[in-house]
Design an enzyme around this catalytic site. Structure first.
Site, short mmCIF file in Angstrom:
data_model
loop_
_atom_site.label_atom_id
_atom_site.label_comp_id
_atom_site.label_asym_id
_atom_site.label_seq_id
_atom_site.Cartn_x
_atom_site.Cartn_y
_atom_site.Cartn_z
N HIS A 261 3.50 -4.32 5.20
CA HIS A 261 3.64 -4.72 3.80
C HIS A 261 3.64 -3.50 2.88
O HIS A 261 4.53 -3.33 2.04
CB HIS A 261 2.46 -5.65 3.46
N GLU A 262 2.66 -2.65 3.05
CA GLU A 262 2.54 -1.50 2.13
C GLU A 262 3.67 -0.50 2.34
O GLU A 262 4.19 0.05 1.38
CB GLU A 262 1.17 -0.82 2.30
N HIS B 28 6.77 -1.48 0.59
CA HIS B 28 6.75 -1.20 -0.86
C HIS B 28 7.17 0.24 -1.19
O HIS B 28 7.52 0.52 -2.34
CB HIS B 28 5.33 -1.37 -1.40
N GLY C 233 -6.43 -6.36 -0.48
CA GLY C 233 -6.36 -6.00 0.93
C GLY C 233 -5.96 -4.54 1.08
O GLY C 233 -6.53 -3.80 1.86
N ALA C 234 -4.97 -4.16 0.29
CA ALA C 234 -4.46 -2.79 0.32
C ALA C 234 -3.63 -2.57 -0.93
O ALA C 234 -3.27 -3.52 -1.62
CB ALA C 234 -3.60 -2.58 1.56
N MET C 235 -3.34 -1.31 -1.22
CA MET C 235 -2.54 -0.99 -2.40
C MET C 235 -1.55 0.11 -2.07
O MET C 235 -1.91 1.13 -1.52
CB MET C 235 -3.48 -0.57 -3.54
N GLU C 236 -0.30 -0.15 -2.47
CA GLU C 236 0.82 0.70 -2.03
C GLU C 236 1.03 1.95 -2.86
O GLU C 236 2.18 2.36 -3.06
CB GLU C 236 2.10 -0.15 -2.05
N ASN C 237 -0.04 2.59 -3.34
CA ASN C 237 0.13 3.84 -4.09
C ASN C 237 1.12 4.74 -3.35
O ASN C 237 1.00 4.92 -2.15
CB ASN C 237 -1.21 4.56 -4.23
N GLU D 294 6.29 -8.66 -4.57
CA GLU D 294 5.30 -9.09 -3.57
C GLU D 294 5.89 -10.06 -2.55
O GLU D 294 5.53 -10.03 -1.38
CB GLU D 294 4.08 -9.72 -4.26
ZN LIG Z 1 2.22 -5.97 -2.09
#
Ligand SMILES: [Zn+2]
Length: 1004
Positions: free
Chosen positions: A424-425, A428, A388-392, A447
């Site tokens: 959410h991201e 993180h 869905g998404a990535m917390e880079n 997570e």
């Molecule tokens: Zn996550």
């Protein structure tokens, strides 16, 4: 990673209704809409194209501790009972032993501890046009890493996957120099170990302890469209194909972009430079420092240099080259930017994300009591993205549907998803990025935490939605589903059990996300939010830029408890939480209001299933119980043993007791027969005396207790009778979730007709309510949850063949098709699905052309799901074929599309045939990250409930033992278990369910 695409509970139902020609015709009707709200996670799968490591071996956990204690139930505060066991072993059901090919260091999946990176200099040049001779898209790169030798060694192992190295002046794939000026040993042999993904460098002498060295490489890789590492995404803009180079490193694909010590604890500083064509922009974790024209390989290119990163893990890196536009603003010196395709930015689709990001960042700064650690926060929407998404860190990547909002195309559910996933991201950025778990076995904490606080962040941005309540449906109920299987697994795995990329990927499941979120919500509740925040804040402060294990958080929370005057627990945070974290499953708590006895037992959906995973706590939990009597909140209790008696829960003939208020506890509740009847009575006479979340709970608990044979199925069905008076979303949604199971089990049997009749009876009032209040479906209600329930009403009314409903949707579909009259975004999924189901190739092809031509991802998603609603087998088969052609269906959407087709009762067998005949092709072609195998297996086998299907499933497992199932290994066993229990369930329930429906149908 954020939640991925939506798949879990699409049900396409075929209902017999009367068509114009007076012949019963078949129309597929659907609740595709529920699919939008259902969240699921999609993850990268394998990272190697080679046949995966065959996982052999047996679960090796040996629990050694036991919890003992004195049985008591006490009001909060009185600490009695002393569970003292300290389990040291956790038995995990998932992890199969890893058979390393040999005992050589390069055949082990974990890096030796001899070398510790300090910083890297990485220059990458992704080419956005294919190589003229090979036709391949590639990238080239140069990298150097300075590392410290902390243990003498004559071997360097550094992760590397699918990279080709330039042979250097020393005849080797890398050059080693000493940083301090002394002479470094020479490399005598350099080679790639593909199985374990290393570049192996053997030296002629030992590296000296405490000395620093620099390792330099020059390499080339393919810029493939495989959604992993540094990869390629494509889209059309004004008839021109555009290419984006982007990354997805988590969990183990940074090594596919450049050689690196690719473990989360190997934190370092990264100096990044990207080379890219004029007319494109380059982005990375750090802020752009300079961009200059240079000539390289006889080409004029831009060289963009980024500020060095903070000390961070490799899996959080991001490198992007694109021709995008962006929006920006600044909040307290933090630059916030939203990047997307130019037309999307021009159409204002980034505005919503931009507007809520600042407030959510501020919320988390306050929540963590820690300023946002970076000078900028970029967020970018990508056409092809697997999760869905990535917390880079500093450059968060999203699916377009998870970031871009357009009022005329996006439903309220699309909007909610954007708010929660941004929450959410951003969560993180501190929890996960600033402080990182040492190894992937603790993924659940990372997570689970983000999946919990995402609701707090979203609630802050959209306070009128009551979005924190929705967590009960989306996460608690979801986790209850999988965690009730004997093949579930504990949240926490042992570090040594998680070794290979496939094992790591398998952890990105509903247990880690949704159960993790659920138990943390429970913890925050019994500690109180203030104490929870306090512990969290000191934890983040102590470990910033560093790594932890989950017990470190418990330590800080326990210290916060000890400082507090108000919170008193029956045991330490560690001992309470260990019962939820170190054993799988959860209890059903039974309250007997006649005797005052409160007891617990491991809740298993199939009571005959064989639990082979040992538990250090014998499947007993320390359970916080919030409860009420006749609507009045009572002093909370703790159940610290198998059973105990408490006078206060005794009830007279007119009293009703209700436990687990707002479902803050991660457990189900059962009562004595008398109390069940009094709850049913309250529901039918004055349901508002019971809190709305608990009305949803009563329905969900009853249906699941019935499946586990703890209460009769007809008692569960009785909880749906009051719905005729219910207009709130959560109880309806809970009932529909459970009826989905009935549909799956009975939509091919004689129960189907009477069930449809009953549900039509129940939903008619709700349908009429919305017909009146929304001007005959011309508008949508004000409230967020009311909007959801309007869609539920339309969906269920049409699914059960209510003629007025079918008229509404057919008219809307035709007006759209013939006269281009737009449909409100909330209602589109239901209208599209019904229109396509009622039509044939003409309607399908029309919707397909709309799908191919839309530039709005959320619109494409609605159409893509609805296309699976057709009742024509040839169209379904053709659609299945499209899923293996990336020009037709993007790879990121292939799994979800196949699952949608399988949800259609007509598509079920077609999808199953498709998957099993092509398994080895799918597995080998898509092993690189674009198929979520576990979702695929779970989704395609959801309706399985016959002996024949069970045999086929077992055969499928046996036939493909060689090919393997990768991240779907556990899902296969779960599917076999679920099918077996479905068979039994139908045998035991079909007749009484049929009788119940027949008795409830009122003459028409
Ligand atoms: Zn996550």
């Amino acid at each position: 990673m954020g939640k991925g695409f939506f798949i879990s509970k699409t049900v396409v139902i075929v209902g017999g209704i009367l068509a114009a020609g007076a012949l019963a015709t078949i129309i597929a009707l659907s609740v595709v809409y529920s699919q939008e709200k259902a969240k699921n996670d999609s993850f990268q799968v394998l990272t190697t194209p080679e046949p995966p490591v065959t996982a052999t071996g047996t679960p090796t956990g040996t629990p050694t501790g036991t919890a003992t204690g004195t049985p008591t139930v006490t009001p909060t505060g009185t600490v009695t009972g002393t569970p003292t066991g300290t389990p040291t072993g956790t038995a995990t059901g998932t992890a199969t032993g890893t058979a390393a090919p040999s005992n050589k260091p390069w055949d082990k999946y974990r890096l030796p501890k001899s070398l510790v990176p300090d910083h890297y200099n990485v220059t990458l040049w992704p080419r956005l046009t294919p190589n003229e001779t090979t036709g391949l898209y590639i990238f080239t790169g140069e990298s150097s890493v300075e590392f410290e030798c902390v243990e003498e060694t004559d071997l360097i192992l550094i992760h590397s996957n699918k990279l080709n190295y330039t042979i250097r002046e020393n005849g080797q794939r890398a050059v080693l120099t000493s940083v301090n000026g002394e002479k470094a040993p020479s490399i005598t042999k350099s080679w790639r170990r593909t199985e374990t993904q290393y570049l192996v460098l053997e030296l002629d002498g030992k590296l000296t302890k405490n000395s620093m060295y620099r390792l330099s490489t020059i390499f080339t890789g393919e810029l493939a469209d495989d959604l992993g590492g540094l990869y390629r995404s494509e889209y059309m803009e004004n008839g021109v194909k555009k290419v984006v180079a982007t990354t997805q490193m988590q969990p183990t694909d940074a090594r596919k972009a450049f050689p690196c010590f690719d473990e989360p604890a190997m934190k370092a500083v990264f100096h990044i430079t990207l080379l890219h064509d004029n007319g494109t922009m380059a982005l990375s974790n750090g802020m752009e420092k300079s961009s200059t024209n240079i000539t390289r390989d006889n080409q004029e290119v831009l060289q963009t240099v980024f500020e060095p990163t903070e000390k961070m893990s490799t899996y959080l890196l991001a490198f992007i080259v694109c021709d995008y536009d962006f929006l920006n603003n600044t909040i307290d010196d933090v630059l916030i930017r939203i990047f997307a395709r130019k037309p999307a930015i021009a159409a204002g689709q980034g505005d919503y994300a931009l507007n809520i990001t600042g407030p959510i960042l501020k919320f988390f700064e306050d929540y963590y009591n820690s300023s946002y650690p970076l000078p900028k926060s970029d967020q970018i929407a990508l056409p092809d993205f697997n999760a869905g998404a990535m917390e880079n860190w500093g450059l968060i990547t999203y699916r377009e549907t998870a970031l871009l909002y357009d009022e005329s195309f996006s439903s309220n559910s699309n909007k909610e998803r954007i708010a929660t996933i941004i929450g959410h991201e951003l969560a993180h950025m501190w929890f996960g990025n600033l402080v990182t778990l040492r190894w992937w076995n603790d993924l659940w904490l990372n997570e689970g935490f983000a999946s919990y606080v995402e609701y707090l962040g979203a609630n802050n941005a959209e306070p009128l939605w009551n979005v924190t309540d929705l967590m009960v449906l989306a996460d608690v109920h979801r986790a209850f589903g999988v965690d009730a299987l004997a093949t579930s697994h504990p949240l926490s795995s042992k570090e040594e059990d998680i070794q290979t990329p496939a094992q790591i990927n398998e952890l990105f499941d509903a247990i880690s996300y949704s159960k993790g979120a659920s138990v943390l919500r429970m913890l925050s509740d019994f500690l109180t939010e203030d104490v929870f925040k306090q512990g969290l804040q000191t934890y983040l402060d102590e470990f910033k830029y560093n790594n932890t294990v989950y017990r470190d958080l418990w330590d800080h929370l326990q210290r916060a408890v000890e400082k507090s005057d108000t919170v008193q627990l029956p045991n330490t945070t560690h001992n309470i939480m260990n019962t939820w974290v170190l054993q799988m499953g959860y209890p059903v708590v039974t309250i007997n209001t006649t005797t005052g006895m409160i007891s617990q037992q491991h809740f298993l959906l199939d009571p005959d299933s064989n639990v082979t995973t040992p538990s250090p706590y014998n499947y007993e939990w320390i359970v916080p119980i919030k409860w009420m009597k006749n609507g009045e909140t009572q002093t909370p209790l703790w159940l610290t043993s198998k059973s105990a008696t408490n006078e206060s829960v005794k009830a007279s003939d007119s009293d009703w007791v209700l436990a687990n208020i707002d479902v803050v506890g991660y457990y189900r509740v059962n009562y004595d027969q008398g109390n069940w009847q009094r709850l049913l009575h309250t529901l039918s006479n004055n349901h508002e005396l019971i809190p709305v979340i608990n009305r949803a709970q009563i329905v969900d608990d009853a249906f699941n207790l019935a499946r586990a044979k703890i209460i009769p199925t007809v008692l569960a069905l009785d909880t749906t009778k009051y719905l005729i008076n219910e207009t709130e979303y959560m109880p309806w949604e809970s009932a529909l979730d459970n009826m989905d199971f009935f549909y799956l089990m009975f939509d091919r049997s004689e129960v189907y007709g009477p069930m449809q009749q009953y549900l039509k009876q129940q939903v008619t009032e709700l349908f009429n309510h919305y017909t009146e209040t929304t001007d005959n479906w011309a508008s949508v209600p004000e409230g967020h949850m009311d909007q959801y329930n309007q869609v539920n009403a339309l969906s269920l009314a049409c699914r059960t063949g209510l003629p007025e409903c079918l008229t509404v949707v057919k008219t809307k579909f035709n007006d759209w098709m013939e006269k281009d009259v737009p449909i409100h975004p909330n209602l589109r999924s239901v209208v599209y699905c019904n229109g396509i189901a009622a039509g044939d190739a003409k309607e399908w092809d029309f919707a397909w052309s709309k799908f191919k031509n839309t530039t709005i991802a959320s619109e494409a998603e609605k159409l893509r799901s609805a296309l699976a609603c057709t009742t024509q087998p040839w169209l379904l088969n053709r659609y299945l074929e499209y899923t293996l052609d990336a020009d037709m269906i993007r790879k990121q959407d292939a799994t979800a599309t196949i699952i949608s087709i399988a949800s259609n009762v007509i598509g079920q067998s077609l999808a199953w045939d498709f998957v099993r005949t092509r398994w080895s092709y799918i597995f080998n072609q898509y092993g690189g990250g674009s198929f979520s195998f576990s979702n695929l297996i779970t989704g395609v086998t959801e309706r399985f409930s016959t002996e024949f299907e069970l045999v086929q499933l077992k055969q499928f497992k046996a036939d493909n033992a060689e090919v393997g199932f990768g991240s779907g290994t556990l899902a296969i066993d779960q599917a076999i278990e679920t099918t077996g229990s479905n068979i039994k369930w139908i045998a035991e329930n079909k007749q009484n369910v049929l009788d119940w429906f027949n008795a409830e149908i009122k003459p028409q």
